[in-house]
Each structure stands twice: as C-alpha cells, then as structure tokens.
Design a protein around this motif. Structure first.
Motif, short mmCIF file in Angstrom:
data_model
loop_
_atom_site.label_atom_id
_atom_site.label_comp_id
_atom_site.label_asym_id
_atom_site.label_seq_id
_atom_site.Cartn_x
_atom_site.Cartn_y
_atom_site.Cartn_z
N THR A 1 0.83 -1.21 0.00
CA THR A 1 0.00 0.00 0.00
C THR A 1 0.87 1.26 0.00
O THR A 1 0.36 2.36 0.21
N ASP A 2 2.17 1.09 -0.23
CA ASP A 2 3.12 2.20 -0.24
C ASP A 2 3.50 2.50 -1.69
O ASP A 2 4.19 1.71 -2.34
N LEU A 3 3.05 3.64 -2.23
CA LEU A 3 3.29 3.97 -3.63
C LEU A 3 4.77 4.08 -3.94
O LEU A 3 5.24 3.54 -4.96
N ASP A 4 5.53 4.76 -3.12
CA ASP A 4 6.96 4.93 -3.40
C ASP A 4 7.69 3.60 -3.43
O ASP A 4 8.55 3.36 -4.29
N GLU A 5 7.35 2.72 -2.51
CA GLU A 5 7.94 1.38 -2.50
C GLU A 5 7.62 0.64 -3.80
O GLU A 5 8.48 -0.04 -4.38
N ALA A 6 6.40 0.79 -4.25
CA ALA A 6 5.97 0.10 -5.47
C ALA A 6 6.73 0.61 -6.69
O ALA A 6 7.07 -0.17 -7.60
N LEU A 7 7.03 1.90 -6.73
CA LEU A 7 7.63 2.49 -7.93
C LEU A 7 9.13 2.29 -8.01
O LEU A 7 9.69 2.19 -9.11
N ARG A 8 9.83 2.23 -6.89
CA ARG A 8 11.29 2.15 -6.92
C ARG A 8 11.75 0.89 -7.66
O ARG A 8 11.32 -0.22 -7.36
N GLY A 9 12.63 1.09 -8.62
CA GLY A 9 13.20 -0.03 -9.35
C GLY A 9 12.32 -0.60 -10.44
O GLY A 9 12.68 -1.60 -11.08
N ALA A 10 11.17 0.01 -10.71
CA ALA A 10 10.26 -0.52 -11.72
C ALA A 10 10.81 -0.29 -13.13
O ALA A 10 11.32 0.79 -13.43
N ASP A 11 10.70 -1.30 -13.97
CA ASP A 11 11.03 -1.15 -15.39
C ASP A 11 9.80 -0.74 -16.18
O ASP A 11 9.89 0.03 -17.14
N PHE A 12 8.64 -1.26 -15.78
CA PHE A 12 7.36 -0.91 -16.37
C PHE A 12 6.36 -0.64 -15.26
O PHE A 12 6.38 -1.31 -14.22
N VAL A 13 5.49 0.34 -15.50
CA VAL A 13 4.42 0.67 -14.56
C VAL A 13 3.10 0.63 -15.31
O VAL A 13 2.92 1.35 -16.30
N PHE A 14 2.21 -0.23 -14.86
CA PHE A 14 0.85 -0.24 -15.40
C PHE A 14 0.00 0.63 -14.49
O PHE A 14 -0.08 0.36 -13.29
N SER A 15 -0.64 1.64 -15.06
CA SER A 15 -1.55 2.48 -14.28
C SER A 15 -2.97 2.03 -14.57
O SER A 15 -3.48 2.23 -15.67
#
Length: 447
Positions: free
Chosen positions: A66-80
């Motif tokens: 439930t932590d957005l920053d944690e989810a985004l760090r290191g991502a190669d692709f992001v599905f919104s």
C-alpha cells in the motif's frame, strides 16, 4: 524485470498476470508489485494470482503493498490501472446523468467527464512520482478515460507514457476473421481518439479488403460491430466504427435502453465485485474459482444495452476468449524491452499524423514499437464527419484536463456543455452541480 501495477487490487489484474505466466521468453517479467490503497482488495487479488501460479515453477514473484513509493522504486514498467472513487463513483457518474436524461457511460459523455475530473489530479501526481523514483520506467496507462489520462501525464513523462485499449485491435481482429483473413498479418488503418475511432482499411496481401467486407451482408453479421451498427449504416459510413460509437450514432435508443433497466452497469459491477471480494475474504482458498466465475458473468453482460438496441444477440464466445488489453500490454512491453518490432494501435502523441489535430494531442492510431517506444504510422486522414466529432471531443478532453488542474468551475462547465451528447448549457450546469453534490473530490467546482 520488475512490473508495478497501480490499482493492483483491481478485478482485471489476474488477466495481466495470466499473460505474464504464458510468456516464457528471455528477459521476461520476473517480479510483479501490486499497489493499491484498499488492503482487502489487494489481499483478494494476491490470492488469485498465487493460485494462478501454482502450476508454474518459475512464475513472477508477487509483492503486494500500500506504499506507492515502494511500489515504484526499481520498476522497469508501470501499469496504471487505478479507479479513483471506485465503482461507487461510477454508479454516481451514471445515475446523475440518467436522472437528467443524459447518457452517463463511464468514458463517454457526462460520466466520462466526471470520472476524468476526479481521476486526473491523482494520475498527474502519480506521473510526478514516477518521474522522480523511476525515471527510466515506461508507463502503460490502462486508466480510463484512457486518452485523456495519458495526455495529462505527458508533461511529466513525455513519450514514456503510452495509453492502451483493446477495442481497436479487437475490432480489427473480428473484421479480419469475418473474411477468413489471418488477423496477425492484416494491417488495420484505424484512427481517432480512445473509444472514438473508425476502421477505414483492412489491408492483407497488399489489398484493402474492407470494401469486400462491407459488401458481404453475411460476413458483417458474423461479428459484434456488424450486428451493432447494421449493414445499411456501415455501408453509408464506408468504415466500421469502434463499438463505443454506438452511444453517438444511436444515442436516443441507447439512453432509453439504459433507463429501462433496474441497474446501471456500474451498479451491477459494484454489487458483483463486492460479493467477489467479500466471498474471497471468507474463502481465500477458492479465490481463483470465484474470480473465474465472476469474470464470465461480467464479460457476457458487456455493453448489453447496446446489443439489445441493435438486436445483436449474445456476445460472441470468441470475443471473450481471444484475450484483451493484457495481450496488448504484453506485446508492448516485449517490443520495448527486447527491441522486437511490433505494430500496435495505441494512444500516443499525434505528431502530425492526423492533420486536424495538433502534434501534442493524444490520438489512438497504429504505431511501430521498438526499444525507442511507439511512433505513429501514416494512416489515411479523417473524413469531415470523423474529424468534426474527434475535434469536438478533443476540445472536451482538454477542457476537462484544464479544469482538473485549475479547479475552475467555468472550465468544467465548458467541458460538459461542449460534449456532443449533452444538448443544453443549462443541463450541463445541472450535471456539474449534481456531480459536485455527490462526489467530494469535485467540491472545488461548487457554485
């Protein structure tokens, strides 16, 4: 590679994961992070994915947060794939409009504007966090209204945000199969905006087969759009519209059909999915079976009012089994990650492709995709009719984007009043007031 799914507790996420499980190619996604603000929904979908993965020894690892920053760090692709206000918000989008005698579909007309006004501030905030925490990531936008949301994210992400929808490719595939063509080798000359486009050519073997399709009544009756719009109207147009244009071409009939049913589409989905999430919480061991059962019911009732107006019958089983936006997303990811050239219909910047719109307008057109991203392919220009409708709706989209950023009531009112499916400035004002009264996110637009 790491994939982050924003809206990871959403009902359609297992479709994406299933597509990832089927991808055994080198350099595939090995880590999936699910981000959602609703822990119950997140737990339910995580349970479904774990059961999907049981027969795969090397399934992508799933991490919920439930932590957005944690989810985004290191991502190669992001599905919104977020839904601001949830399905409760969608029912309000529909009901406020219907009570005023206006169609309230979630991406078309009044409902789409209300949905956009509360979604765009969240989408742009996400884009800004991606730019800081994962500047090299590619954002693939599923969030509706897809074209509008993608355009709002461009100032922060540039061409690294790409919008997708399965409607255009599904239309092209169905049209090709109706003539017995190999859909994978057919080029679809398609153009417009998200949920507002037309198939103008069906090229296979260097020949345009669309005239043959339009001349063949039997072939037209074999697929969804042929039945929805009818032979006479399709021949008059000389093209095949996206299914969502049924709301424009048969607005009066569709409105009457929607008003005649006990539950709107949003209300049906709200009750259905609430039952799924609650039942999965009680019986997590049955999560996958419960999801499959719920999905089958959901898909079979898709756009049911429009099919009833056209007497189009049940939805074709092939449409429900052929794969949708998850396959488009997987093809897009692989093309970028592995420099595997692909042709896909996407929501991207116009870049001079359609002469009636400026370069930065997000349009839905065929693109060539590789490691450098998506580039529009030259297509035939819009007819006067198509260009007029597209230009009108693009003006609405941009007024909505401006209003969401500024909080200007005057700009929001303009968005409602300019929409082709809203025929009165007075009604536009009542719509805005109705949404303000029912949606806390729109309080800035109060008179």
């Amino acid at each position: 590679m790491k994939l982050t799914i924003l809206g990871g507790g959403g009902f359609r996420v297992p479709l994406v994961y299933q597509a990832l499980l089927s991808d055994q190619g080198e350099g595939r996604i090995t880590s999936v992070t699910l981000y959602d603000t609703d822990r119950q929904r997140l737990n339910a979908i995580t349970a479904v994915l774990k059961q999907q993965a049981l027969s795969f020894a090397d399934a992508p690892v799933v991490t919920p947060t439930t932590d957005l920053d944690e989810a985004l760090r290191g991502a190669d692709f992001v599905f919104s794939a977020i839904r601001v206000g949830g399905l409760e918000g969608r029912t309000i989008d529909e009901r406020v409009a219907l009570d005023l005698g206006v169609l309230g579909q979630e991406t078309v007309g009044a409902g789409g504007i209300a949905y956009g006004l509360r979604t765009l501030p969240v989408a742009t905030a996400i884009a800004q966090r991606v730019a800081v925490l994962a500047p090299d990531a590619w954002v693939i936008n599923f969030t509706n209204p897809a074209g509008m949301v993608t355009e709002s994210m461009l100032p922060y992400l540039g061409d690294r945000v790409i919008g997708i929808c399965d409607s255009p490719s599904g239309l092209g595939r169905r049209a090709a199969l109706a003539l017995g063509l190999d859909a994978s080798q057919t080029f679809y000359d398609y153009a417009g905006l998200n949920h507002l486009g037309w198939l103008r050519k069906l090229e296979y073997g260097g020949v345009d087969h669309l005239p043959s399709l339009l001349a063949d009544s039997s072939a037209l009756g074999q697929f969804e759009e042929g039945r929805l719009f009818g032979v006479e109207w399709l021949r008059s147009l000389g093209s095949i519209p996206n299914e969502y244009l049924h709301y424009y071409y048969f607005a009066r009939e569709t409105l009457a059909a929607v008003q005649s049913v006990e539950k709107t589409r949003g209300k049906f989905l709200l009750e259905q999915q609430s039952d799924f999430y609650a039942e999965t919480a009680r019986h997590p061991g049955d999560a996958l079976e419960l999801w499959q059962k719920t999905r089958a019911e959901r898909e079979s009732t898709y756009m049911v009012e429009s099919r009833e107006v056209a007497d189009a019958g049940e939805r074709d089983e092939r449409d429900m089994s052929a794969g949708g936006y998850e396959q488009v997303a997987l093809s897009l990811m692989r093309a970028i990650a592995h420099n595997e050239r692909a042709s896909l219909i996407l929501n991207v910047r116009n870049r001079g492709t359609l002469e009636h719109l400026d370069d930065d307008a997000v349009v839905e057109i065929p693109c060539t995709v590789d490691a450098n991203g998506a580039r529009p392919i030259t297509v035939s220009q819009l007819t006067d009719h198509q260009a007029g409708l597209v230009s009108s709706v693009k003006a609405v989209e941009r007024s909505t984007i401006e209003a969401a950023a500024s909080g200007s009531r005057a700009t929001a009112l303009r968005a409602f009043a300019w929409h082709p499916l809203i025929d009165s400035v007075n009604t536009a004002g009542k719509l805005l007031d109705g949404y303000v009264d029912h949606l806390p996110e729109l309080s800035a637009f109060r008179a």
